[in-house]
Design a protein around this motif. Structure first.
Motif, short mmCIF file in Angstrom:
data_model
loop_
_atom_site.label_atom_id
_atom_site.label_comp_id
_atom_site.label_asym_id
_atom_site.label_seq_id
_atom_site.Cartn_x
_atom_site.Cartn_y
_atom_site.Cartn_z
N UNK A 59 1.17 -0.86 -0.37
CA UNK A 59 0.24 -0.19 0.25
C UNK A 59 0.78 1.42 0.46
N UNK A 60 1.97 1.11 1.05
CA UNK A 60 2.77 2.31 1.09
C UNK A 60 3.54 2.97 -0.85
N UNK A 61 3.56 1.59 -1.49
CA UNK A 61 4.66 1.66 -1.80
C UNK A 61 3.24 1.88 -3.69
N UNK A 62 2.17 1.72 -3.10
CA UNK A 62 1.29 2.43 -3.96
C UNK A 62 0.64 3.49 -4.18
N UNK A 63 0.40 4.38 -2.96
CA UNK A 63 0.60 5.71 -2.39
C UNK A 63 1.46 6.32 -3.66
N UNK A 64 3.16 6.08 -3.20
CA UNK A 64 4.20 6.87 -3.94
C UNK A 64 3.98 6.61 -4.76
N UNK A 65 3.75 5.73 -5.68
CA UNK A 65 4.10 5.23 -7.14
C UNK A 65 2.89 6.09 -7.83
N UNK A 66 1.34 6.17 -7.34
CA UNK A 66 0.70 7.05 -8.04
C UNK A 66 0.79 8.41 -7.95
N UNK A 67 1.55 9.52 -7.15
CA UNK A 67 2.16 10.25 -6.82
C UNK A 67 3.07 10.63 -7.83
N UNK A 68 4.07 9.85 -7.60
CA UNK A 68 5.16 10.06 -8.73
C UNK A 68 4.55 10.39 -10.43
N UNK A 69 3.76 9.18 -10.48
CA UNK A 69 3.59 9.94 -11.81
C UNK A 69 2.65 11.42 -11.97
N UNK A 70 1.75 11.05 -11.12
CA UNK A 70 1.57 12.31 -11.40
C UNK A 70 1.64 13.98 -11.09
N UNK A 71 2.61 13.53 -10.87
CA UNK A 71 3.35 14.02 -9.57
C UNK A 71 4.33 14.86 -11.89
N UNK A 72 5.15 14.11 -12.03
CA UNK A 72 6.32 13.65 -13.18
C UNK A 72 5.18 14.17 -14.19
N UNK A 73 4.07 13.90 -14.59
CA UNK A 73 3.43 14.33 -15.44
C UNK A 73 2.57 15.76 -15.12
N UNK A 74 2.12 15.84 -14.77
CA UNK A 74 1.32 17.30 -14.54
C UNK A 74 1.92 18.03 -13.59
N UNK A 75 3.65 18.19 -13.08
CA UNK A 75 3.52 19.68 -12.29
C UNK A 75 4.92 19.90 -12.66
#
Lengths: 299, 612
Positions: B206-222
Motif C-alpha cells: 500500500x505504501x509503495x502504491x501510494x508513492x507510485x500514484x503520486x510520482x506518476x501524477x507529479x511527473x506528468x502534471x507538475x
C-alpha cells in the motif's frame, strides 16, 4: 597460502602505491579489482572452488559445455568493458582548466552496440533450446525408459522415499502390494537412460544430483518424470535444493549407480528382505508376487 | 571546485534565511506549523524523503545484522556465537538453530528488499528529488505522500513482532512458496509469523502504491515551464518508469498475498493441492495449484527487481555525467533502454521457474525474453562508458561509487546470462551462483549507487557537505569487503552449493568449501561494520559538515538552483527551463556547466555556432 596468492597480494599493493604516487589511485584501484577478479577466477579450479568434477551424465556434459561457452563469452565481455573503463579513467582523469569534449553521443555506435550484443544473445538462446527440450520434453525421452520408469521418488519432510516395482513388473501409479521401498537410497543401473517419477507428499522439494547436473522441483499434486543417465559406477549425493522447512539441510539422499545385473540383484535382495516374515525364509516374496494381479483387479 | 563556488556560498547563506521564509509566505502558510506537523507527520516531500532515508539506513543495519547471523552459521555452524549468542539465543546455548537459520535468511531478504532497497530508491530519493528536479513546489498529493511513509511503520512493526510470536518469524524464504507458507504445520515459522509477514508485505504494498500514484501524477502534471519530457534528468525518467512498473505489477502481489492469507485463515485452497500430508497433520482436501503462487509472485517480483535497480541507474547516469563534466552519452537511447527494460520486465518472470515443472515450451520463450532484456542493460553500460570517455573525470565520493556501480553491474549482468540459459540454469538454479548474481545487482550496483547518491545530494538536504575522506574510506572498505564476500559465491554456486542450507557441510562434496566460507564471513563482518562509517559521516555532517551554497558540484539540474536546504515550496521563483540537464562542457560558456535555467542571449549562441 599458495605462492600465487602472495604474488597477487604483493602485486596489488604495488599497483595501488604506484597509482597513489602518480595521482592515478582510482584508475589503479578499479583496474586492480578487475585484474584480481579475473585472476582469482583462473586460480579457483585449483582450489576445487569449481564444478564438482566433470559431469557424470551425458546431459551434464552438454550443460558443462554450454556453461563454458557462456563463460568464455562473458569473460571476453568483462575484460573488454573493463579495458575501456580503466582506459577512460586513466586517460580522462580530471585536469584543471581542461574542458571535456562536448559530445551527446553517436548514432552509429548505438546501432553497433545494440545489434552486436543482440545477435550474440539470440545465438546463445537459440543454441541452448535443443538441450533444454531433451531434458524436459518427455516425448524426446528414450522410449523404453519412459515406459518403464525405474522408480518413484517421493519427497517429504525431510527424506526421499523410493518405491521400485517388484522385479519383472512395471511401476504403477498406485502403490502395489509387492512394491519395494527404501528411504534416501536410490539405485539405478548405470550407462543407460533411466526415468524416475518425481512427486512430493507435502511441500516443494527439489531433486538435485550435482554430479550429474540434474535438478527438478518436486511439486505437490504433480508427477514429473525425470530422465538421467549415470555414467559412473558407485555412489553420489542426492541433494534437496528447494527450501522445504527447518530440516531442509539434512534432506540428504544417495544415488548408487550399478551394473544392470547388480541392480537386478539389489532389487531381488530388497524383495527378499522386505517380504521376510521370519518364518518362511523368503518364500513369502513369491506369494506376494503371485497375488499382485488380483490386487490390480481390485484397486 | 571552481572559482564560482565561494560566491555561490555567500549567496546561498543569505538566500537560506530570506527565501526560505519568502517561499513560505507566498504559499499562504502564514501560521507556524507545530513540531509534529513539521518533522513527524510532515507533508513536505523533502522531510518525507529524509524520513525515508534515515529509516532505510537504519533498516540497512538491521538487515545487515540478520545477514551476519546467516554468515556466522555458514562459517561456524552450530557453534556458540560470541557476545550476541548468549543475548539472543540463550535457550539454544548461544547457537543458531536450523529453524532460526531459515528465519534469518527469510527476514534478511524481506528487510533488505521491502524496507531498504525499494523505499530508499522510490521513497527516499524519489520523494526528495522528483519535485526539486522537475521544478515543482511539492508532490501532487502531499497527504498521500505522508501516508506512504507512515504505512511503512506497521510493516516494520509486524516484521519485528513476528520474531516474538509462537514459532517465530516467517521462514519460507522471501519468496514464501506454498504449501510451505500456506500450511501452518509445515514449518515453525509458518504459524503466526507467516501471517504477520503477509500483513507486513501488504502494508509495504500500500505504501509503495501510494508513492507510485503520486510520482506518476507529479511527473506528468507538475513540471516547470520548459521542462519537456526529453529535458528530464535520467533520475526522473527512471523514477517515472519505476512508478509505472509498480502501479501495474503490485496489485498482483497484493491479491496473491490475500489469497494465501485466505488459504491460511479461512480455509480456501488456492495454492494447496489435495492429498498432502504435511508433518503428520490431516490430509489436505481441495485442488489448489502450488505453482500458481510462483507465477503471481514473480509477476510482481520480477518487475520489482527492476524497481530495485532502475532508479539507481538514473541517479548514476546523473552523477557520471556531472563528474565526467561531459554530456550524458546517448540520452535518448538511455531513456528507451529504461522503457525497454520495464516493458520486457513484465514477460520474463518465468525464468525464476525454469525447473519448477512448468511447461517446457514456456521455458524457451522465457529464455529468449530474458536474454533480450540483457540487451538494454548492455546498451546502458556502453553509454555510461561513452559518457566517461572524453570527459574530465573528477574522482569525488559520488563518482567512485558510480564507477563501482558500473563495474559491479557488469558482473551482475553477465552472471545473469548463465541463469538465463535454461540448460545451465538446471544446474545453477537455487545455488549460491544465484545469490552471487543478485547481490552483485542489488548491493554492488543499487546500493553503491545509493551510497553515491547520498553523498551527492546530501548538500541539498542539509546545506552541508559530507566528509570526502570518510566517504572514500567507507567506499574502499565496502568495495573490497563486498567483493571478498560476494565474488566467491560464484565459486560456491559452481561447486553446487545450494542456498538456504543451515549446514551445507552435511554433504561431503561441499566440505572443502568451509574455509572459503569462513573467509567470506569475515569479509562480511568487515563490510557490515564499515557501514558505521557511513552512518557516522551522515549524522555528524548534518551538524558539523562544511557549509556550502546552492550548487557545490557545479551541476546543471534544477535542484541545484534552489536554496540548500530548500525552504517550504522549494524555489525562490518558478524556474523556467531552457535545455536538458547534461550540457556540461558547452562551448557557449566559459565555465564547464550550464544550468537548465540559465538563459543565454541569442547573439552569444549565434557567435559560438559561427566559431567566434
Amino acid at each position: 597460502m599458495s605462492p600465487w596468492l602472495i604474488i597477487l597480494s604483493l602485486g596489488s599493493a604495488a599497483v595501488l602505491l604506484a597509482g597513489a604516487l602518480t595521482k592515478k589511485f582510482w584508475p589503479a584501484f578499479f583496474g586492480l579489482s578487475a585484474v584480481a577478479t579475473v585472476g582469482i577466477s583462473v586460480l579457483a579450479p585449483s582450489y576445487r572452488w569449481w564444478l564438482p568434477g566433470g559431469a557424470q551424465s551425458p546431459m551434464g556434459t552438454e550443460i558443462d559445455d554450454l556453461f563454458y561457452m557462456i563463460l568464455i563469452i562473458t569473460t571476453v565481455t568483462y575484460i573488454a568493458v573493463h579495458v575501456v573503463l580503466i582506459t577512460a579513467l586513466i586517460k580522462f582523469s580530471g585536469k584543471p582548466g581542461v574542458k571535456a569534449s562536448f559530445s551527446h553521443g553517436s548514432h552509429a555506435l548505438e546501432v553497433v552496440w545494440t545489434i552486436v550484443p543482440a545477435a550474440i544473445l539470440l545465438f546463445i538462446s537459440l543454441y541452448q533450446i535443443d538441450v533444454w527440450m531433451r531434458f524436459r520434453n518427455f516425448a524426446t525421452f528414450n522410449r523404453h525408459s519412459r515406459e518403464n520408469p525405474v522408480a518413484e521418488v517421493t519427497a517429504r519432510q525431510f527424506e526421499w522415499r523410493i518405491r521400485y516395482p517388484a522385479p519383472g513388473k512395471k511401476l504403477m501409479q498406485k502403490p502395489q502390494p509387492d512394491d519395494l521401498y527404501t528411504v534416501n537410497d536410490l539405485h539405478v543401473p548405470f550407462g543407460e537412460p533411466v526415468v524416475i517419477q518425481l512427486r512430493s507428499e507435502d511441500v516443494l522439494h527439489s531433486f538435485f544430483l550435482p554430479h550429474l547436473r540434474i535438478k527438478q522441483d518436486a511439486v505437490p499434486g504433480a508427477i514429473i518424470p525425470v530422465q538421467f543417465q549415470a555414467n559412473f559406477e558407485g555412489e553420489q549425493e542426492l541433494v534437496c535444493a528447494e527450501l522445504c522447512g527447518w530440516g531442509h539441510y539434512k534432506m540428504r539422499g544417495q544415488l548408487t549407480a550399478q551394473r544392470k545385473s547388480e541392480f537386478d540383484k539389489y532389487l531381488r535382495d530388497l524383495q527378499a528382505r522386505q517380504s521376510d516374515d521370519g518364518v518362511s525364509g523368503g518364500r513369502a516374496a513369491a506369494v506376494v508376487t503371485q497375488a499382485t494381479p488380483k490386487a490390480e483387479n481390485h484397486p | 571546485m571552481s572559482t564560482h563556488a565561494p560566491a555561490d556560498t555567500a549567496h546561498a547563506h543569505d538566500d537560506h534565511d530570506s527565501h526560505g521564509h519568502a517561499a513560505h509566505d507566498s504559499h499562504g502558510h502564514g501560521h507556524e506549523l507545530s513540531f509534529f506537523q513539521k518533522y513527524v507527520f510532515s507533508t513536505d516531500h523533502k522531510v518525507i524523503g529524509i524520513q525515508f532515508l534515515i529509516t532505510t539506513l537504519l533498516m540497512l543495519m538491521v538487515g545487515g545484522a540478520l545477514a551476519l547471523g546467516v554468515r556466522w552459521q555458514l562459517a561456524y555452524r552450530f557453534s556458540t556465537m560470541p557476545i550476541v549468542g548468549q543475548l539472543v539465543f540463550a535457550n539454544e546455548g548461544g547457537q543458531i538453530s536450523p529453524e532460526f537459520y531459515t528465519m534469518l535468511f527469510t527476514m534478511h531478504a524481506t528487510v533488505m528488499i521491502f524496507l531498504v532497497i525499494i523505499p530508499i530508491l522510490a521513497g527516499a530519493f524519489g520523494n526528495f528529488l522528483i519535485p526539486l528536479m522537475i521544478g515543482a513546489d511539492d508532490m501532487a498529493f502531499p497527504t498521500l505522500n505522508m501516508l506512504s511513509y507512515w504505512f511503512m511503520w506497521p510493516a516494520i512493526f509486524f516484521f519485528g513482532l513476528s520474531f516474538f510470536v509462537e514459532g517465530g518469524a516467517s521462514s519460507g524464504g522471501w519468496t514464501n512458496y506454498p504449501p510451505l507458507s500456506a500450511i501452518r504445520a509445515a514449518a515453525p515459522g509458518s504459524q503466526d509469523g507467516q501471517t504477520l509477514w503477509l500483513i507486513g508485505v501488504t502494508f509495504i504494498g500500500v505504501s509503495s502504491m501510494m508513492g507510485s500514484v503520486n510520482y506518476m501524477t507529479t511527473i506528468i502534471n507538475m513540471r516547470a515551464p520548459g521542462m519537456t519530457l526529453f529535458r528530464m534528468p535520467m533520475t526522473i525518467w527512471a523514477m517515472f518508469i519505476t512508478a509505472i512498473l509498480q502501479a501495474f505489477a503490485l496489485p498482483v502481489l497484493t491479491a496473491a498475498g490475500f489469497m494465501i492469507l485466505a488459504d491460511r485463515t479461512i480455509g480456501t485452497c488456492f495454492f494447496i493441492p489435495g492429498g498432502l500430508t504435511v508433518n503428520n497433520t490431516p490430509t489436505t482436501v481441495g485442488g489448489g495449484q502450488a505453482l500458481l503462487w510462483q507465477h503471481l509472485f514473480w509477476f510482481y517480483s520480477h518487475p520489482a527487481v527492476y524497481i530495485m535497480l532502475l532508479p539507481a541507474m538514473g541517479m548514476v547516469s546523473d552523477m557520471l555525467s556531472c563528474f565526467s563534466r561531459k554530456p550524458l552519452f546517448g540520452y535518448k537511447p538511455m531513456v528507451y533502454s529504461i522503457a525497454a527494460i520495464a516493458g520486457l520486465g513484465f514477460i520474463v518472470w518465468g525464468h525464476h521457474m525454469f525447473i519448477s515443472g512448468m511447461n517446457p515450451a514456456l521455458g524457451m520463450t522465457f529464455m529468449i525474453s530474458t536474454m533480450m532484456i540483457a540487451l538494454p542493460s548492455a546498451v546502458k553500460t556502453f553509454n555510461w562508458l561513452g559518457t566517461m570517455w572524453g570527459g574530465n573525470i573528477q574522482f569525488t565520493t559520488p563518482m567512485i561509487n558510480s564507477i563501482a556501480f558500473v563495474s559491479m553491474f557488469v558482473v551482475g549482468g553477465l552472471s545473469g546470462i548463465f541463469m538465463a540459459a535454461v540448460p545451465v540454469d538446471i544446474y545453477i538454479h537455487d545455488t549460491y551462483f544465484i545469490v552471487a548474481h543478485f547481490h552483485y545487482v542489488l548491493f554492488g550496483a543499487t546500493l553503491f549507487g545509493c551510497f553515491g547518491a547520498i553523498h551527492y545530494w546530501f548538500p541539498k538536504m542539509w546545506g552541508r557537505m559530507m566528509n570526502e575522506t570518510a566517504g572514500k574510506i567507507h567506499f574502499v572498505i565496502s568495495f573490497i569487503a563486498f567483493n571478498f564476500t560476494f565474488f566467491p559465491m560464484h565459486f560456491l554456486g559452481a561447486a553446487g552449493m545450494p542456498r538456504r542450507l543451515a549446514d551445507p557441510y552435511n554433504y561431503p562434496y561441499l566440505e572443502h568449501l568451509l574455509p572459503l566460507n569462513q573467509f567470506m564471513t569475515w569479509s562480511a563482518i568487515v563490510m557490515g561494520f564499515a557501514q558505521f562509517i557511513l552512518l557516522a559521516n551522515f549524522f555528524l555532517s548534518i551538524k558539523y559538515g562544511k557549509r556550502v551554497g546552492r550548487n557545490p558540484w557545479n551541476a546543471n539540474g534544477l535542484e541545484w538552483t534552489a536554496p540548500s536546504p530548500p525552504g517550504h515550496g522549494n524555489f525562490d521563483i518558478l524556474p523556467v527551463v531552457y535545455r536538458g540537464p547534461y550540457e556540461y562542457a558547452t562551448p557557449n560558456l566559459d565555465v564547464d556547466y550550464f544550468p537548465q535555467t540559465q538563459y543565454v542571449p541569442v547573439e552569444q549562441r549565434v557567435n559560438v555556432a559561427h566559431g567566434h
